[in-house]
Design a protein around this motif. Structure first.
Motif, PDB file in Angstrom:
ATOM      1  N   LEU A  64     -16.405   2.670  -8.456  1.00 20.19           N
ATOM      2  CA  LEU A  64     -15.953   3.653  -7.441  1.00 20.19           C
ATOM      3  C   LEU A  64     -14.884   4.426  -7.635  1.00 20.19           C
ATOM      4  O   LEU A  64     -14.781   5.499  -7.604  1.00 20.19           O
ATOM      5  CB  LEU A  64     -16.215   3.212  -5.303  1.00 20.19           C
ATOM      6  N   ALA A  65     -13.843   3.903  -8.515  1.00 18.12           N
ATOM      7  CA  ALA A  65     -12.746   4.302  -8.056  1.00 18.12           C
ATOM      8  C   ALA A  65     -12.721   4.958  -9.413  1.00 18.12           C
ATOM      9  O   ALA A  65     -12.247   6.466  -9.653  1.00 18.12           O
ATOM     10  CB  ALA A  65     -11.305   3.332  -8.797  1.00 18.12           C
ATOM     11  N   ASP A 114       0.468   3.637  -2.644  1.00 18.27           N
ATOM     12  CA  ASP A 114       0.271   5.468  -2.406  1.00 18.27           C
ATOM     13  C   ASP A 114       1.252   6.601  -2.639  1.00 18.27           C
ATOM     14  O   ASP A 114       1.009   7.323  -3.125  1.00 18.27           O
ATOM     15  CB  ASP A 114      -0.321   5.207  -1.520  1.00 18.27           C
ATOM     16  N   VAL A 151      -8.358  -2.521  -0.597  1.00 18.13           N
ATOM     17  CA  VAL A 151      -9.565  -2.898  -0.155  1.00 18.13           C
ATOM     18  C   VAL A 151      -9.729  -4.661  -0.222  1.00 18.13           C
ATOM     19  O   VAL A 151     -10.246  -5.368  -0.141  1.00 18.13           O
ATOM     20  CB  VAL A 151     -11.003  -2.163   0.211  1.00 18.13           C
ATOM     21  N   ARG A 209     -14.005   8.046  -6.055  1.00 17.63           N
ATOM     22  CA  ARG A 209     -14.283   8.630  -4.528  1.00 17.63           C
ATOM     23  C   ARG A 209     -13.724   7.360  -4.263  1.00 17.63           C
ATOM     24  O   ARG A 209     -13.989   7.131  -2.359  1.00 17.63           O
ATOM     25  CB  ARG A 209     -16.017   7.704  -4.594  1.00 17.63           C
ATOM     26  N   ILE A 210     -12.896   6.825  -4.117  1.00 20.36           N
ATOM     27  CA  ILE A 210     -12.067   5.732  -3.921  1.00 20.36           C
ATOM     28  C   ILE A 210     -10.412   5.604  -4.417  1.00 20.36           C
ATOM     29  O   ILE A 210     -10.287   6.124  -6.039  1.00 20.36           O
ATOM     30  CB  ILE A 210     -12.131   4.683  -3.428  1.00 20.36           C
ATOM     31  N   THR A 211      -9.408   5.860  -4.055  1.00 24.88           N
ATOM     32  CA  THR A 211      -7.571   6.299  -4.370  1.00 24.88           C
ATOM     33  C   THR A 211      -7.377   5.137  -5.102  1.00 24.88           C
ATOM     34  O   THR A 211      -7.953   3.604  -4.547  1.00 24.88           O
ATOM     35  CB  THR A 211      -7.027   6.216  -4.295  1.00 24.88           C
ATOM     36  N   ASP A 269      -6.080   2.598  -2.288  1.00 26.56           N
ATOM     37  CA  ASP A 269      -7.062   2.396  -1.362  1.00 26.56           C
ATOM     38  C   ASP A 269      -7.864   1.338  -1.531  1.00 26.56           C
ATOM     39  O   ASP A 269      -8.056   0.172  -0.808  1.00 26.56           O
ATOM     40  CB  ASP A 269      -7.819   3.306  -1.225  1.00 26.56           C
ATOM     41  N   LEU A 270      -8.222   0.951  -2.807  1.00 32.26           N
ATOM     42  CA  LEU A 270      -8.710   0.208  -3.365  1.00 32.26           C
ATOM     43  C   LEU A 270      -8.280  -1.113  -3.270  1.00 32.26           C
ATOM     44  O   LEU A 270      -8.753  -2.545  -3.663  1.00 32.26           O
ATOM     45  CB  LEU A 270      -9.929   0.394  -5.234  1.00 32.26           C
ATOM     46  N   HIS A 286     -13.796   0.960   4.504  1.00 33.46           N
ATOM     47  CA  HIS A 286     -14.463   1.762   3.447  1.00 33.46           C
ATOM     48  C   HIS A 286     -15.762   0.393   4.032  1.00 33.46           C
ATOM     49  O   HIS A 286     -15.841  -0.732   3.160  1.00 33.46           O
ATOM     50  CB  HIS A 286     -13.751   1.044   2.160  1.00 33.46           C
ATOM     51  N   GLY A 327     -16.082  -2.002  -6.723  1.00 30.33           N
ATOM     52  CA  GLY A 327     -14.914  -0.725  -5.927  1.00 30.33           C
ATOM     53  C   GLY A 327     -14.323  -0.494  -7.510  1.00 30.33           C
ATOM     54  O   GLY A 327     -13.833   0.825  -7.072  1.00 30.33           O
ATOM     55  N   LYS A 360       1.098  -0.497   0.046  1.00 33.10           N
ATOM     56  CA  LYS A 360       0.011   0.228   0.062  1.00 33.10           C
ATOM     57  C   LYS A 360       0.922   1.489  -0.159  1.00 33.10           C
ATOM     58  O   LYS A 360       0.627   2.354  -0.626  1.00 33.10           O
ATOM     59  CB  LYS A 360      -0.970   0.042   1.108  1.00 33.10           C
TER      60      LYS A 360
END
Ligand code: ADP
Length: 607
Positions: A286-287, A52, A300, A291-293, A296-297, A177, A283, A48
């Motif tokens: 959302l990406a 990131d 998750v 709404r999610i990086t 993060d995805l 999440h 997911g 991660k």
């Protein structure tokens, strides 16, 4: 909880005391398991950070920025992430090796303890139990089904770890999440119901399969024990077919179980697969909507992957328990069978008994038979020789079996030195009785070990003295390896007469005050018979002896004679008294006298 559920819990609870001696090891296994689980939770984090903060544009946490500095931050973080990943894996594997060692040792110990317990209990059960149960099935139970306890107990830490991991991951996922987490939880109820369905449907099938597998083993066991008969009748083909049929039935049943197990794992994998696909789609959307990086995805999704792992483990372990519960139920059934020859609450134990034996109005019947013995009363004084005669099936062997409590009288009592045998310590009582059987059975050990079976601490001199007294020393010394000669199974590689003399020597070493001779010379030719009779005469000296004999010539010298017919004691007295009474003894005597005359006449006619 259902009745079966309750029974399962009881079974598992009954396993726990076996862990008691190994509490330390068990705690260590659980700790290592949990530690390992925690490391697995850590595993995705370096990745991660890599995605990131090194490759992506998210600002790093201040501690990381301070630690690595601004210059070359991304490259340094990349190295650190790679190194951290290796470290996590290394730690994980080291713990795994340690845990494997401790848990294997624990499992082996549990296995040894439980099987030893089963074996000891099987030996404690009376001969009456073994008359009615096939030993092949018992062998299967002890060797195959007995492993269930260790397997089940060892699967407990796996379940604990999986549950802890599952809860940990669910919490992490939820905080990361919640909506994605919720989507991934969707498969849990499905798997729960699938497992329940599987467990209830499979139990009986597994039980049947186990019985068939035990049945196949029983055929092998029986055939090998009966090999001489099989060879003599040329029935190898028949026995082979019997085994193939039994093995085929067991195989078909096992195949049925395996197919269902595989289908079940298909359902489980498919459920988690669908869960994964839904999480990806949701997911991904959302990406795409920002709404999610991606970092993060990724994390998750990798958590969701890892949530499914313990979930699958729990499901498989639970379903695997069905097999183990069937085996455990069978094992505990054996342990729950009380030995029907039970030790008295306060058993009487003495140094050595004088050897007086008395039967007072004794009745006995084998299971499913009526009146094997009825109203037997007689008394044998210490040192007295009592002969027991009568037609086959009259109950002679059964009668003497009641003295060392191979079986217990149904009514009346058997007394040794005036005490009911049921009040005496079983081990003490059996030490007071030596038995020499018609079919001399020996162990596949050396002759010395077989002799020493009579008294485990006998010295070399005592062993040789006993062999001499039994007229066995001479033939043993002539063998190339003498006392170190290793016998075949049940003592094969020796003649019947030689085996019998070893049994007599064994009885000499045991030196018990009561002696039971159950037609020890009936399977032996008349030339060898005299050698054995000579040894037996010496053995009988000073011992209360019960001698079952066909040839009345050997009976004549007895102090007292019991005449049995159809389970009753029809006459008793000395040889002369019984002849004078003109009853069954007289008939048997006259019959044998005529046979002897005929044989003598036939011999005289031979050129
Ligand atoms: P004997 O020694 O006089 O030949 P046994 O005492 O061996 O007679 O047998 C008496 C009777 O008990 C016989 O009818 C026999 O079939 C029966 N019997 C012997 N052993 C068993 C057993 N283990 N189970 C059931 N019945 C038995």
């Amino acid at each position: 909880m259902t009745r079966r559920g309750l029974a399962n819990v009881t079974l598992i609870r009954r396993c726990l005391p076996y862990l008691r001696p190994y509490r330390g090891s068990a705690a260590l296994v659980v700790a290592l398991f949990l530690l390992n689980g925690a490391l697995v939770l850590l595993a995705p984090w370096p990745f991660k950070f890599l995605i990131d903060h090194s490759l992506g544009d998210r600002p790093p946490p201040p501690w990381l920025a301070t630690w690595l500095g601004d210059e070359h931050f991304r490259v340094r973080l990349l190295y650190v992430c790679a190194a951290a990943e290796v470290l996590v894996i290394l730690l994980n594997q080291v713990l795994l090796v340690w845990e494997k060692y401790v848990s294997t040792r624990l499992e082996q110990r549990l296995d040894r303890d439980f099987r030893s317990r089963l074996f000891a209990h099987a030996m404690e059960l009376s001969l009456a139990y073994h008359d009615n149960h096939r030993s092949g099935m018992l062998i299967y139970l002890i060797t195959n089904q007995g492993e269930a306890l260790a397997q089940l107990l060892m699967s407990l830490p796996v379940v604990v770890k999986s549950v802890a991991m599952l809860v940990g991951m669910l919490v992490v996922l939820w905080t990361m999440h919640w909506s994605l987490a919720l989507v991934s939880f969707g498969v849990i109820p499905g798997m729960f119901f699938a497992s329940r369905y599987y467990a209830t449907r499979m139990r009986d099938r597994i039980e049947r399969t186990r019985e068939l597998e035990g049945g196949a083993l029983t055929v092998i066991h029986e055939s090998l024990a009966m090999l001489r008969v099989i060879v003599a009748f040329g029935r190898e083909g028949l026995e082979h077919r019997r085994y193939v049929d039994a093995a085929q039935r067991a195989m078909d049943a096992r195949l049925g179980v395996t197919v269902r197990q595989t289908l079940f794992s298909l359902v489980v994998r498919l459920s988690t697969g669908i869960g994964r696909a839904v999480a990806w789609t949701f997911g991904g959307l959302l990406a795409l909507a920002g709404r999610i990086t991606v970092g993060d995805l990724t994390i998750v999704l990798s958590y969701i992957d890892q949530v499914y792992e313990p979930l699958e483990t729990i499901t498989y372990t639970y379903t695997g328990w069905q097999d183990q519960l069937v085996n455990l139920a069978a094992s505990f059934r054996l342990l729950d069978t009380p030995p029907d020859i039970a030790e008295a609450p306060q058993p009487v134990v003495r140094e050595r008994c004088a050897g007086e034996v008395e039967f007072r109005d004794v009745d006995f019947a084998y299971a499913g038979r009526a009146d094997t013995l009825r109203g037997i009363s007689f008394r044998a004084r210490p040192g007295q020789v009592t002969a027991i005669v009568g037609p086959t099936g009259a109950g002679k062997t059964t009668l003497v079996s009641l003295i060392p409590r191979f079986y217990d009288a149904v009514r009346g009592s058997v007394l040794v030195d005036g005490r009911d045998v049921r009040d005496l310590g079983i081990e003490f009582l059996r030490r007071q009785v030596s038995v020499v059987l018609q079919d001399p059975a020996l162990f596949s050990k050396t002759i010395r070990d077989n002799l020493r079976y009579g008294r485990l601490d006998a010295s070399e001199e005592e062993i040789v003295a006993a062999a001499r007294a039994a007229n066995a020393h001479e033939f043993i010394s002539r063998l190339p390896q003498g006392y170190d000669t290793v016998l075949g199974e049940r003592g094969s590689r020796l003649s019947g007469g030689e085996r019998q003399r070893i049994c007599v020597a064994r009885a000499f070493l045991k030196d018990a005050p009561i002696l039971i001779l159950d037609e020890p010379t009936s399977a032996i030719d008349s030339r060898t018979e005299s050698v054995i009779l000579d040894a037996l005469d010496r053995l009988m000296e000073g011992r209360t002896t019960f001698m079952i004999a066909h040839r009345l010539s050997t009976v004549r010298r007895a102090d007292w004679i019991l005449v049995m017919d159809q389970g009753r004691l029809v006459e008793q007295g000395t040889h002369d008294q019984l002849l004078a009474a003109d009853g069954l003894y007289r008939q048997l005597n006259d019959l044998q006298a005529r046979q002897a005359e005929r044989r003598a006449a036939a011999r005289a006619l031979k050129p």
